[in-house]
Each structure stands twice: as C-alpha cells, then as structure tokens.
Design a protein around this motif. Sequence first.
Motif, PDB file in Angstrom:
ATOM      1  N   TYR A   3       0.799  -1.021   0.016  1.00 15.65           N
ATOM      2  CA  TYR A   3      -0.119   0.041  -0.045  1.00 15.65           C
ATOM      3  C   TYR A   3       0.702   0.971  -0.066  1.00 15.65           C
ATOM      4  CZ  TYR A   3      -3.677  -3.594   0.810  1.00 15.65           C
ATOM      5  OH  TYR A   3      -4.554  -4.279   0.281  1.00 15.65           O
ATOM      6  N   ILE A   4       0.532   2.144  -0.667  1.00 16.48           N
ATOM      7  CA  ILE A   4       1.221   3.472  -0.941  1.00 16.48           C
ATOM      8  C   ILE A   4       0.231   4.765  -0.538  1.00 16.48           C
ATOM      9  CG2 ILE A   4       2.828   2.574  -2.797  1.00 16.48           C
ATOM     10  CD1 ILE A   4       0.939   3.824  -4.806  1.00 16.48           C
ATOM     11  N   SER A   5       0.947   5.692   0.061  1.00 21.24           N
ATOM     12  CA  SER A   5       0.199   6.903   0.330  1.00 21.24           C
ATOM     13  C   SER A   5      -0.224   7.541  -0.902  1.00 21.24           C
ATOM     14  CB  SER A   5       0.834   7.786   1.474  1.00 21.24           C
ATOM     15  OG  SER A   5       0.498   9.050   1.525  1.00 21.24           O
ATOM     16  N   THR A   6      -1.154   8.382  -0.773  1.00 23.57           N
ATOM     17  CA  THR A   6      -1.651   9.365  -1.859  1.00 23.57           C
ATOM     18  C   THR A   6      -0.975  10.366  -1.897  1.00 23.57           C
ATOM     19  OG1 THR A   6      -3.446  10.082  -0.256  1.00 23.57           O
ATOM     20  CG2 THR A   6      -4.079   8.495  -1.771  1.00 23.57           C
ATOM     21  N   ARG A   7      -0.293  10.584  -0.870  1.00 29.16           N
ATOM     22  CA  ARG A   7       0.577  12.223  -0.808  1.00 29.16           C
ATOM     23  C   ARG A   7       2.155  11.638  -1.273  1.00 29.16           C
ATOM     24  NH1 ARG A   7      -2.361  15.812   2.880  1.00 29.16           N
ATOM     25  NH2 ARG A   7      -4.413  15.576   2.094  1.00 29.16           N
ATOM     26  N   GLY A   8       2.388  10.381  -1.434  1.00 27.33           N
ATOM     27  CA  GLY A   8       3.840   9.674  -1.904  1.00 27.33           C
ATOM     28  C   GLY A   8       4.962  10.126  -1.002  1.00 27.33           C
ATOM     29  N   GLN A   9       4.852  10.513   0.281  1.00 26.82           N
ATOM     30  CA  GLN A   9       5.825  10.497   1.262  1.00 26.82           C
ATOM     31  C   GLN A   9       5.753   9.753   2.330  1.00 26.82           C
ATOM     32  OE1 GLN A   9       7.982  13.279  -0.143  1.00 26.82           O
ATOM     33  NE2 GLN A   9       6.495  13.192  -1.493  1.00 26.82           N
ATOM     34  N   ALA A  10       5.189   8.816   2.462  1.00 24.18           N
ATOM     35  CA  ALA A  10       5.042   7.832   3.578  1.00 24.18           C
ATOM     36  C   ALA A  10       5.597   6.473   3.027  1.00 24.18           C
ATOM     37  CB  ALA A  10       3.596   7.725   4.218  1.00 24.18           C
ATOM     38  N   LEU A  29      -3.729   9.034   2.331  1.00 24.09           N
ATOM     39  CA  LEU A  29      -4.502   7.755   2.375  1.00 24.09           C
ATOM     40  C   LEU A  29      -3.844   6.680   1.977  1.00 24.09           C
ATOM     41  CD1 LEU A  29      -6.400  10.091   3.104  1.00 24.09           C
ATOM     42  CD2 LEU A  29      -8.355   8.456   2.575  1.00 24.09           C
ATOM     43  N   TYR A  30      -3.986   5.170   2.407  1.00 24.48           N
ATOM     44  CA  TYR A  30      -3.433   4.369   1.843  1.00 24.48           C
ATOM     45  C   TYR A  30      -4.040   3.517   0.700  1.00 24.48           C
ATOM     46  CZ  TYR A  30       1.015   4.428   4.593  1.00 24.48           C
ATOM     47  OH  TYR A  30       2.113   4.514   4.967  1.00 24.48           O
ATOM     48  N   VAL A  31      -3.426   3.430  -0.456  1.00 29.27           N
ATOM     49  CA  VAL A  31      -4.328   2.808  -1.488  1.00 29.27           C
ATOM     50  C   VAL A  31      -3.378   1.617  -1.974  1.00 29.27           C
ATOM     51  CG1 VAL A  31      -5.489   4.648  -2.566  1.00 29.27           C
ATOM     52  CG2 VAL A  31      -3.156   4.462  -3.336  1.00 29.27           C
ATOM     53  N   PRO A  32      -3.743   0.712  -2.548  1.00 30.17           N
ATOM     54  CA  PRO A  32      -3.033  -0.424  -3.240  1.00 30.17           C
ATOM     55  C   PRO A  32      -1.953   0.136  -4.415  1.00 30.17           C
ATOM     56  CG  PRO A  32      -5.453  -0.974  -3.319  1.00 30.17           C
ATOM     57  CD  PRO A  32      -5.497   0.343  -3.011  1.00 30.17           C
ATOM     58  N   GLU A  33      -1.035  -0.429  -4.298  1.00 28.03           N
ATOM     59  CA  GLU A  33       0.184  -0.156  -5.160  1.00 28.03           C
ATOM     60  C   GLU A  33      -0.281  -0.156  -6.575  1.00 28.03           C
ATOM     61  OE1 GLU A  33       4.864  -0.234  -4.999  1.00 28.03           O
ATOM     62  OE2 GLU A  33       3.769  -2.106  -4.797  1.00 28.03           O
ATOM     63  N   ALA A  34      -1.077  -1.333  -6.862  1.00 26.04           N
ATOM     64  CA  ALA A  34      -1.765  -1.648  -8.013  1.00 26.04           C
ATOM     65  C   ALA A  34      -3.022  -2.340  -7.950  1.00 26.04           C
ATOM     66  CB  ALA A  34      -0.938  -2.657  -8.957  1.00 26.04           C
TER      67      ALA A  34
END
Length: 475
Positions: A3-10, A29-34
């Motif tokens: 999971y990656i953050s929608t703001r790209g810095q976490a 917010l966390y979203v699946p990488e794909a």
Amino acid sequence: MRYISTRGQAPKLNFEAALLTGLARDGGLYVPEAWPQWSASQFKKLAGRPYADVAAAVTRPFVGSSLKSAQLDKAIAAAYGTFRHQAVAPLVQVDESLWLMELFHGPTLAFKDVALQLLGQLYDIVLKERGERITVVGATSGDTGSAALEACKNRQSIDIFILHPKGRVSEVQRRQMTTIEADNIHNIAIDGSFDDCQDMVKAMFNDPKFRDRVNMSAVNSINWARVMAQIVYYVTGALALGAPDRAVNFAVPSGNFGNVFAGYAARAMGLPIDRLIVGSNRNDILTRFFNSGQMKMSKVAPSLSPSMDIQVSSNLERLLFDLFDRKGKKLGEAMTAFRETGSFAAPKKGWASTAKLFKAHRLDDRETLAAMRDIYKRTGMLVDPHSAIGIAAALEARKAGKANGRSVATPTVALATAHPAKFPDAVEKATGIRPALPAHLADLLARKERLSELPNDLGKVQDYVLAHTRLGHNR
Ligand SMILES: *Cc1c(COP(=O)(O)O)cnc(C)c1O
C-alpha cells in the motif's frame, strides 16, 4: 500486496500495517500499489456463492500474506454471522431496471457494519499475534460511531473513543452509541460540526508524539480495510444481475465518498460497472464537483440525512490520486492549497472519463421527503432518508440517460445504507408511518446513556484520551 500513500511521502506498507496505521504519516490515505486484475471467468466462478465465499475471494489479494487463509475465513464468518439476513446484502427489485440492495441487516442497522464488523475481527487477530494494544479514535456523523463501538466493544486489545457533533445526530443514532455497556468504549459529544470532529481526529494523527504514545489507529473510512470490505457487495450485487456478461450501475448516497469509492475499486479490478451515481443532500460538494470539475468548500448545514452532512469527503483523495496519475507529491500540494483557499480544480487530463463514469444528483430536505413518499406510494417500501437520496439519484440518472438516447436496459442497484427505523421522524413525516426498531433494539429508548461533553478544542480532547486510554497509563 503493498500500500502506498496518496501523498507519496510515507513508507509503503503491507496490509497488516495499513490496517493498523489508518492515516498515512504524510497526511495521505493508503491505496493498493496496483489494483488486482480479475478476468471475467474469475468473477463468474463466484456467481451464486454465499456472501462469505465471495468476501474471502475478493479480500484475499488485498490481504496478501498478512493473514493465513484460515484466519481470514474465520474473521469473515464471525463478522457476517452477526447479520440478521443470511444473504448479508440482499437485493429487492423496485421496478424493471432498479434494485435496492439492503446493507442494513448488521447490528447497528447501517451499511457501516458490513466493513466494521470485519475490521473488528481483523484487529483482534493481528493485535493478538503482535501482543499489542491500540487506541482507536474516530469521528462520526452518526452511523460510524455505533458500528465501530459495536465492532470493538469488550476487545482486550482496543480502547475506542468516538467523537460526534453534539445535537447533530439523531436520537436513535446517539443512543446506539451511548447505551453500549463496555469499559473500553468512550463517547464524546463535541460542541461543533462533523467536519470539526474529523479535523480533530486528523490533527491527532498528525501529532506524532501523541499518536505514538497511545498507539493510535483509525476506524474512519480513511482505513483501507473498510473500503476493501465494501468492494464485496458491489461484486455480489453485480453478479446477481448478470455481470460479468452485462454491465450494472450503482447509485450511492454519499458523504465521505468511502462507499462509492469501493465501487470504483471493484470496477478497477475489472467488474463491469457502467455508471456510479452519487447522491448528496444540501451539503453537495461532491455533486457540484462531478458536475463542474470544481470543488468549492462551503459551510456544513444540518439535513434529514445527517450521515452525509459533510463538506470535506476524505475518500475523494483516493480518486484524485488516480486523476493525478498517482503523482502523490503533486496531489499533496493541491490538497494543501485546497485547505488554504477552499477551492480546487480537477486536472483536465482524465477528467472526461471521470465525468462519464460518475453521475451526481443533489436533493434538499423537501425533495428527500418527496422521494421517500413517492417510493412508499409506488412500492409500499419504507426507506430511510439516505437511501431515498440514492434511489432518487438513480431515477434521475435514468431519466437523463433516456433523454440522451441511452439504453435503459442496464440494471441499477441503489444501495440502501440504513434501516428506516434509524430515522423514524423523517420516515413518519414523509409517509405517516413510524417504523419500528427490530427486536434487538426495541428497548433502546429506555436504556441508560453514558457520554462526556467536550469543547471543540484539540488539546482538551487529547487530554481526555490520554486520561482514559489504558495504554496511556501504562507508559
Ligand atoms: C455513512 C453513511 C453514508 C455515507 O457513506 P460514505 O461512505 O461516507 O459516503 C450514507 N448513508 C448512511 C446511512 C451512512 O451511515
């Protein structure tokens, strides 16, 4: 699955960490990488299966190696065993091309139970294995609170604090929160709006010292696991009406955009969803956004559908992330600017397809009552104000589609998000009939209430949490 953050810095997290973390450390917010990609035959295999089987298959790729299959199956069985309807999310036909999906058969009579009952089970498994405790802090516009408290009550590894805007939730909603008897739950009435409550929860998350001290977690729809659990009923609903061989529309009464975003996720996995129809009340930032591409904040005004009295729809950020080509840093800057200026324009690239997928319609209170009355007259069904807004939006989209020469054969599923007895005053006003609470809640109005009142003051609320969480004491 990562999971990656929608703001790209976490940091990137696995499912277990995303479940426990809630809001990312960069405010995103966390979203699946794909998105997992499913073939038509994968969907077909699930047609006609029990809800729990579909839930296991749909959640499996998102959970990844964080849980063993047997653990996930057990959590799902326990979560949906609390529902009063065996189908969990049954469909009721309204007319030749409209169906209602009843998502209110859980313990607190709103669709939030579908996600939160599972979340409670997942927390339990993960925390026991890690030997950890958490403090859950959440804001509610009415229904999340009771659903979260029911899901977390009496769990040894959890202390839970729920903030609600004082006087702005219905009596049934308030009592469903304040009459639960358990030592690990805390109800706080805040002198402010839902957005004030939600902002305070976000501010606590953005205070690393506080957050770490109480090992804070979130049950609001910013928690990825909630969105994940909601994807399941989009799949069961679409399959029941002929998907993947034919496309289906969904109409969703929306506040925080969490429910409808799960529909977007189901579509991203390959489920043939033609339109996602968003309904809102007078707090119509979402409908204005989809109709214009411009987001403009205005003041929250109370309505007959209090669970949607929201101006800043947190989960919209997950959609915007895709609209920004998943460029987190750029989105972060745009969100900061939105907070400062109160307005925001969608990027031009990609907007046409977003505007095609999402249709949006707004109803004020008078129109909501008229919609409830109309449904009752035509079908004999009593629906709550939120569900009525979804149904009216579906009918409006069908009318607009007909005017544009679109086929009317595409079935639409309107999500019924609350039981009518949760909003008896509005239902009675619209139809003359006062719906009765189901048996397990029949004595709700006679039960003793427990709650604290606090001002709209972050420091005071943090002090309260520190004083009452068992974790804060131990350290
Ligand atoms: C929470 C809620 C909604 C709004 O759902 P979102 O995921 O916030 O868009 C709609 N109806 C009812 C009854 C709710 O409880």
